[in-house]
Design a protein around this motif. Sequence first.
Motif, PDB file in Angstrom:
ATOM      1  N   MET A  72      25.308  19.730 -15.232  1.00 27.99           N
ATOM      2  CA  MET A  72      24.152  20.626 -15.140  1.00 27.99           C
ATOM      3  C   MET A  72      23.510  20.723 -16.534  1.00 27.99           C
ATOM      4  O   MET A  72      24.142  21.185 -17.483  1.00 27.99           O
ATOM      5  CB  MET A  72      24.654  21.985 -14.662  1.00 27.99           C
ATOM      6  CG  MET A  72      23.619  23.022 -14.453  1.00 27.99           C
ATOM      7  SD  MET A  72      24.211  24.284 -13.316  1.00 27.99           S
ATOM      8  CE  MET A  72      25.574  24.992 -14.227  1.00 27.99           C
ATOM      9  N   LYS A  73      22.280  20.247 -16.631  1.00 25.88           N
ATOM     10  CA  LYS A  73      21.603  20.149 -17.943  1.00 25.88           C
ATOM     11  C   LYS A  73      21.307  21.508 -18.557  1.00 25.88           C
ATOM     12  O   LYS A  73      21.350  21.689 -19.761  1.00 25.88           O
ATOM     13  CB  LYS A  73      20.294  19.389 -17.783  1.00 25.88           C
ATOM     14  CG  LYS A  73      20.492  17.927 -17.476  1.00 25.88           C
ATOM     15  CD  LYS A  73      19.809  17.075 -18.526  1.00 25.88           C
ATOM     16  CE  LYS A  73      20.266  15.630 -18.485  1.00 25.88           C
ATOM     17  NZ  LYS A  73      20.643  15.117 -17.177  1.00 25.88           N
ATOM     18  N   GLU A  74      21.000  22.478 -17.704  1.00 25.99           N
ATOM     19  CA  GLU A  74      20.521  23.777 -18.204  1.00 25.99           C
ATOM     20  C   GLU A  74      21.588  24.558 -18.958  1.00 25.99           C
ATOM     21  O   GLU A  74      21.263  25.512 -19.665  1.00 25.99           O
ATOM     22  CB  GLU A  74      19.979  24.630 -17.045  1.00 25.99           C
ATOM     23  CG  GLU A  74      18.733  24.085 -16.370  1.00 25.99           C
ATOM     24  CD  GLU A  74      19.037  22.984 -15.348  1.00 25.99           C
ATOM     25  OE1 GLU A  74      20.230  22.711 -15.126  1.00 25.99           O
ATOM     26  OE2 GLU A  74      18.088  22.403 -14.803  1.00 25.99           O
ATOM     27  N   VAL A  75      22.855  24.140 -18.820  1.00 23.18           N
ATOM     28  CA  VAL A  75      23.948  24.854 -19.503  1.00 23.18           C
ATOM     29  C   VAL A  75      23.668  24.956 -21.003  1.00 23.18           C
ATOM     30  O   VAL A  75      23.965  25.959 -21.640  1.00 23.18           O
ATOM     31  CB  VAL A  75      25.301  24.142 -19.255  1.00 23.18           C
ATOM     32  CG1 VAL A  75      26.405  24.760 -20.084  1.00 23.18           C
ATOM     33  CG2 VAL A  75      25.658  24.182 -17.792  1.00 23.18           C
ATOM     34  N   GLU A  76      23.044  23.908 -21.516  1.00 21.63           N
ATOM     35  CA  GLU A  76      22.678  23.854 -22.924  1.00 21.63           C
ATOM     36  C   GLU A  76      21.871  25.084 -23.360  1.00 21.63           C
ATOM     37  O   GLU A  76      22.015  25.572 -24.471  1.00 21.63           O
ATOM     38  CB  GLU A  76      21.825  22.611 -23.102  1.00 21.63           C
ATOM     39  CG  GLU A  76      21.845  22.032 -24.463  1.00 21.63           C
ATOM     40  CD  GLU A  76      20.947  20.808 -24.521  1.00 21.63           C
ATOM     41  OE1 GLU A  76      20.759  20.316 -25.630  1.00 21.63           O
ATOM     42  OE2 GLU A  76      20.439  20.365 -23.472  1.00 21.63           O
ATOM     43  N   ASN A  77      21.039  25.561 -22.452  1.00 21.57           N
ATOM     44  CA  ASN A  77      20.154  26.689 -22.777  1.00 21.57           C
ATOM     45  C   ASN A  77      20.732  28.042 -22.390  1.00 21.57           C
ATOM     46  O   ASN A  77      20.093  29.059 -22.613  1.00 21.57           O
ATOM     47  CB  ASN A  77      18.803  26.508 -22.089  1.00 21.57           C
ATOM     48  CG  ASN A  77      17.868  25.639 -22.902  1.00 21.57           C
ATOM     49  OD1 ASN A  77      18.140  25.355 -24.065  1.00 21.57           O
ATOM     50  ND2 ASN A  77      16.784  25.207 -22.300  1.00 21.57           N
ATOM     51  N   PHE A  78      21.926  28.065 -21.805  1.00 25.13           N
ATOM     52  CA  PHE A  78      22.544  29.354 -21.462  1.00 25.13           C
ATOM     53  C   PHE A  78      22.854  30.100 -22.753  1.00 25.13           C
ATOM     54  O   PHE A  78      23.124  29.487 -23.795  1.00 25.13           O
ATOM     55  CB  PHE A  78      23.848  29.157 -20.690  1.00 25.13           C
ATOM     56  CG  PHE A  78      23.663  28.645 -19.290  1.00 25.13           C
ATOM     57  CD1 PHE A  78      22.396  28.477 -18.745  1.00 25.13           C
ATOM     58  CD2 PHE A  78      24.763  28.331 -18.510  1.00 25.13           C
ATOM     59  CE1 PHE A  78      22.233  28.001 -17.450  1.00 25.13           C
ATOM     60  CE2 PHE A  78      24.605  27.854 -17.222  1.00 25.13           C
ATOM     61  CZ  PHE A  78      23.338  27.679 -16.686  1.00 25.13           C
TER      62      PHE A  78
HETATM   63  C1  LIG Z   1      15.918  24.391 -22.938  1.00 29.17           C
HETATM   64  O1  LIG Z   1      14.908  25.256 -23.433  1.00 29.17           O
HETATM   65  C2  LIG Z   1      13.901  24.573 -24.146  1.00 29.17           C
HETATM   66  C3  LIG Z   1      12.954  25.605 -24.734  1.00 29.17           C
HETATM   67  O2  LIG Z   1      12.772  26.690 -23.892  1.00 29.17           O
HETATM   68  C4  LIG Z   1      13.180  23.598 -23.200  1.00 29.17           C
HETATM   69  O3  LIG Z   1      12.181  22.909 -23.909  1.00 29.17           O
HETATM   70  C5  LIG Z   1      14.207  22.615 -22.657  1.00 29.17           C
HETATM   71  O4  LIG Z   1      13.613  21.760 -21.713  1.00 29.17           O
HETATM   72  C6  LIG Z   1      15.363  23.355 -22.005  1.00 29.17           C
HETATM   73  N1  LIG Z   1      16.419  22.396 -21.647  1.00 29.17           N
HETATM   74  C7  LIG Z   1      16.844  22.235 -20.415  1.00 29.17           C
HETATM   75  C8  LIG Z   1      17.876  21.205 -20.212  1.00 29.17           C
HETATM   76  O5  LIG Z   1      16.423  22.900 -19.500  1.00 29.17           O
END
Ligand SMILES: *[C@@H]1O[C@H](CO)[C@@H](O)[C@H](O)[C@H]1NC(C)=O
Length: 389
Positions: A166-172
């Motif tokens: 899950m890619k979004e984990v990076e932004n958690f």
């Molecule tokens: C994480 O957040 C940044 C800035 O809000 C965004 O540009 C990026 O696409 C996000 N990464 C993912 C994997 O969602």
Amino acid sequence: MWSCITDFFTYETTKSVVVKSWTIGIINRVVQLLIIIYFIWWVFINEKAYQITDTAIESSVLTKVNGFGVYNNTLMDVADYVTPTQGASVFCIITKLIKTENQVQGYCPEAERKFNCTTDSDCKSHTNGGYGVLTGRCVHINKSKGMCEIKGWCPAEVDTIKTTPMKEVENFTVFIKNSIRFPTFNYTKGNVLPTLTDEYVKKCIFDTVNNTYCPIFRVGDMVRYAQQNFTELGGVIGIKIDWMCDLDKSDDQCNPSYSFTRLDAMSQHNAVSPGYNFRFAKYFKMKNGTDYRTLVKAYAIRFDVLVNGNAGKFNMIPTLINMVAAFTSVGVGTVLCDIILLNFLKGAEQYKAKKFEEVKQFINHMVQRVFYGLMHKLTSCSCKLELHK
Ligand SMILES: *[C@@H]1O[C@H](CO)[C@@H](O)[C@H](O)[C@H]1NC(C)=O
């Protein structure tokens, strides 16, 4: 008896030889100066030998993860990807899932390739099944392919399918609330510092340059600070909080410092079991009362929050002890000076003669005194005792 007592109440002091030599005089003072500098600069200023320290830090950690992810077209919130859910100092963020749905108790073929078989006897060679207890039968799925049968939760899990994390984990983000106490000094503090405004704490993200006291951490940043690669990560990341407090200084000098490391560094280079995974299941009941379940194999990043610290405060006892040690150590310089004086200096023979004379007399004198004194004391005391009797 009286002479024994008067002998005891005496004072002895050593006799010194004064050497008026520039060389040895300068060496002597330089050595003394070095010892004094060592004690003042290193022992007292650097090592703070005038303080007592408390290393038995008491601490509590609460964590809260925030963020939404998408996995296999399902939106994942905190309840889906954080485990355990209590918000303790150890928590896992699931990055990949393999779900096996609708498992019931029964008989079915194994899923792992090593359980291939052609006859029942092939299945006798295995002691344990992968997902259940082997029955010893070989079941044929089709003409060419057979699999050993198990008794257990069926159908067996197939965990060889390729999945992407899950890619979004990076932004958690992870909010860490840490309270500490030094019991010796009854000193309490928290990592959400009173100097930070509410507005700041709501918005900030920790970084090591500008926001060093922000209690909110981005997962991607933590992984980066631990020098790991996010895309291939599964493992244990340690979030270390260090409290090094000098309580002689003002309260706002006692602050946490954060650092990040990979704790399972060993498995990093180990191909047998890379990363970190575990299984759990959710159980349901059918209308007729039999259980069925969804088995989840989760790949996760585990975070351990480790709190460390010590506090020091001025105290008379260590100050006195270390000062006495400092003063006595100044005398150590004479040993070095004696060696130089008696061996390497011009006119060493002269000094030696002078000193040895003294030493000889001193030793003779000592021996005589001790020996005769002892004899005298023994005889006179015992005589007196005899007489007294
Ligand atoms: C994480 O957040 C940044 C800035 O809000 C965004 O540009 C990026 O696409 C996000 N990464 C993912 C994997 O969602």
